[in-house]
Scaffold this motif. Structure first.
Motif, mmCIF file in Angstrom:
data_model
loop_
_atom_site.group_PDB
_atom_site.id
_atom_site.type_symbol
_atom_site.label_atom_id
_atom_site.label_comp_id
_atom_site.label_asym_id
_atom_site.label_seq_id
_atom_site.Cartn_x
_atom_site.Cartn_y
_atom_site.Cartn_z
ATOM 1 N N GLU A 72 -24.368 6.260 42.171
ATOM 2 C CA GLU A 72 -24.210 7.679 41.852
ATOM 3 C C GLU A 72 -25.121 8.060 40.690
ATOM 4 N N THR A 73 -26.011 9.030 40.919
ATOM 5 C CA THR A 73 -26.975 9.443 39.892
ATOM 6 C C THR A 73 -26.868 10.919 39.524
ATOM 7 N N ALA A 74 -25.910 11.614 40.090
ATOM 8 C CA ALA A 74 -25.831 13.060 39.881
ATOM 9 C C ALA A 74 -25.530 13.434 38.440
ATOM 10 N N PHE A 75 -25.031 12.480 37.658
ATOM 11 C CA PHE A 75 -24.591 12.804 36.298
ATOM 12 C C PHE A 75 -25.476 12.155 35.232
ATOM 13 N N CYS A 76 -26.718 11.807 35.637
ATOM 14 C CA CYS A 76 -27.671 11.258 34.665
ATOM 15 C C CYS A 76 -27.992 12.266 33.566
ATOM 16 N N TRP A 77 -27.912 13.545 33.894
ATOM 17 C CA TRP A 77 -28.062 14.615 32.910
ATOM 18 C C TRP A 77 -26.658 15.017 32.486
ATOM 19 N N GLY A 82 -19.803 1.445 44.630
ATOM 20 C CA GLY A 82 -21.107 1.165 44.046
ATOM 21 C C GLY A 82 -21.181 1.200 42.541
ATOM 22 N N TRP A 83 -22.331 1.647 42.067
ATOM 23 C CA TRP A 83 -22.629 1.758 40.645
ATOM 24 C C TRP A 83 -22.710 3.226 40.245
ATOM 25 N N PHE A 84 -22.398 3.496 38.989
ATOM 26 C CA PHE A 84 -22.453 4.847 38.419
ATOM 27 C C PHE A 84 -23.514 4.826 37.327
ATOM 28 N N HIS A 85 -24.540 5.670 37.477
ATOM 29 C CA HIS A 85 -25.591 5.745 36.456
ATOM 30 C C HIS A 85 -25.178 6.772 35.418
ATOM 31 N N ALA A 86 -24.996 6.309 34.187
ATOM 32 C CA ALA A 86 -24.546 7.171 33.095
ATOM 33 C C ALA A 86 -25.665 8.092 32.624
ATOM 34 N N PRO A 87 -25.339 9.190 31.953
ATOM 35 C CA PRO A 87 -26.364 10.089 31.407
ATOM 36 C C PRO A 87 -27.169 9.414 30.310
ATOM 37 N N PHE A 88 -28.417 9.879 30.126
ATOM 38 C CA PHE A 88 -29.270 9.228 29.131
ATOM 39 C C PHE A 88 -30.108 10.186 28.294
ATOM 40 N N ALA A 89 -30.461 11.355 28.803
ATOM 41 C CA ALA A 89 -31.368 12.246 28.079
ATOM 42 C C ALA A 89 -30.772 12.671 26.739
ATOM 43 N N ARG A 136 -20.393 11.534 24.847
ATOM 44 C CA ARG A 136 -20.936 11.629 26.206
ATOM 45 C C ARG A 136 -20.691 10.333 26.978
ATOM 46 N N TYR A 137 -20.827 9.195 26.315
ATOM 47 C CA TYR A 137 -20.574 7.934 26.989
ATOM 48 C C TYR A 137 -19.103 7.810 27.369
ATOM 49 N N ARG A 138 -18.212 8.253 26.474
ATOM 50 C CA ARG A 138 -16.785 8.212 26.780
ATOM 51 C C ARG A 138 -16.475 9.127 27.969
ATOM 52 N N GLN A 139 -17.112 10.301 27.980
ATOM 53 C CA GLN A 139 -16.933 11.237 29.084
ATOM 54 C C GLN A 139 -17.421 10.617 30.392
ATOM 55 N N ALA A 140 -18.564 9.908 30.333
ATOM 56 C CA ALA A 140 -19.119 9.277 31.525
ATOM 57 C C ALA A 140 -18.197 8.187 32.056
ATOM 58 N N ILE A 141 -17.637 7.393 31.165
ATOM 59 C CA ILE A 141 -16.734 6.328 31.603
ATOM 60 C C ILE A 141 -15.470 6.919 32.221
ATOM 61 N N ASP A 142 -14.942 7.956 31.612
ATOM 62 C CA ASP A 142 -13.752 8.602 32.178
ATOM 63 C C ASP A 142 -14.034 9.156 33.573
ATOM 64 N N LEU A 143 -15.218 9.776 33.726
ATOM 65 C CA LEU A 143 -15.572 10.330 35.036
ATOM 66 C C LEU A 143 -15.781 9.220 36.056
ATOM 67 N N ALA A 144 -16.486 8.174 35.654
ATOM 68 C CA ALA A 144 -16.721 7.065 36.574
ATOM 69 C C ALA A 144 -15.396 6.474 37.064
ATOM 70 N N LEU A 145 -14.468 6.279 36.151
ATOM 71 C CA LEU A 145 -13.171 5.726 36.534
ATOM 72 C C LEU A 145 -12.415 6.671 37.462
#
Length: 251
Positions: free
Chosen positions: A32-37, A60-67, A85-94
């Motif tokens: 999943e790459t939709a949330f890289c931004w 699969g795998w979840f690509h976390a945001p980076f910009a 943002r990383y905490r938000q990404a982990i919560d969303l991935a889970l």
């Protein structure tokens, strides 16, 4: 099936708009790459689409945001924004059912000194992993790092089973890398969890199909195949890369 087949370890990246449909039809996994931004994690349409893809159960795998997210920053406010943002990404991935995540290392040449990059990043992950569930795997990906040493140092110093490495073979062949792609494999191997596969001409990060560029992809894959890592075809033409893997006998 060949003993050197990687067919059961392949995922397709969402940077190809056809990847999800191909993965669903062919039995491959999905990254999943939709949330890289990062702002996309607050976009209602993107969240709805992500939930629909997650329901397919491609595991699969979840690509976390980076910009503009800077784990190695010396500015506490920049670090705090990164943490949020990383905490938000982990919560969303889970929420979407992902427990394997790729994060960029965050190094920028001529901006961060390598020693500073390592020290500050180690500190960030030692603190942040206190917020990460025990069953989540995070793989740090090389992007602008010139050689493997910094990321290897970071993961080895943090020394936590939840933190490993993602080798991006295409990034290792751009103008910022001072190390040939094949020479990243051995240093990364003890910590390697995941690999991004794509090709280019040795200058820009073009995300081309596996056979379209200057990387000796056969040689690289032969070194990688003996590890326990998984692989994402992170190119803009997954179908072309799948055909190449079949032609070369890897699937």
């Amino acid at each position: 099936m060949k003993t050197d087949s990687i067919i059961n370890r392949i995922y397709l990246s969402g940077i190809d708009s056809e990847a999800f449909a191909i993965a669903k039809a062919s039995g491959f996994g999905f990254e999943e790459t939709a949330f890289c931004w990062a702002p996309m994690m607050e976009d209602a349409d993107a969240l709805r689409d992500g939930e629909e893809r997650a329901q397919a159960g491609l595991s699969g795998w979840f690509h976390a945001p980076f910009a503009e997210l800077i784990p190695c920053s010396i500015d506490p406010l920049a670090v705090e924004n990164t943490r949020k943002r990383y905490r938000q990404a982990i919560d969303l991935a889970l929420k979407l059912g992902y427990r394997r995540m790729v994060f960029h290392g965050g190094f920028i040449p001529q901006v961060y000194f390598p020693q500073w990059y390592v020290e500050r990043t180690v500190l960030f992950w030692e603190n942040f992993l206190n917020e990460v569930p025990e069953d989540v795997m995070i793989a740090l990906e090389n992007v602008m790092e010139p050689s493997p040493e910094t990321l290897v140092s970071i993961v080895s110093e943090v020394n936590d089973k939840r933190l490993g490495l993602c080798l991006d073979v295409g990034h290792a062949n751009t103008n910022v890398s001072k190390t040939a792609p094949i020479d990243w494999v051995e240093p990364f191997a003890p910590y390697l969890k995941h690999v991004h596969l794509h090709n280019n001409d040795g200058d820009w990060d073009l995300h081309r199909s596996l056979g379209d560029g200057t990387i000796d992809m056969e040689a690289v894959l032969k070194k990688l195949i003996v590890t326990d890592c998984t692989f994402t075809l992170e190119d803009r033409n997954c179908a072309g890369s799948i055909a190449w893997l079949k032609e070369k006998g890897f699937i």
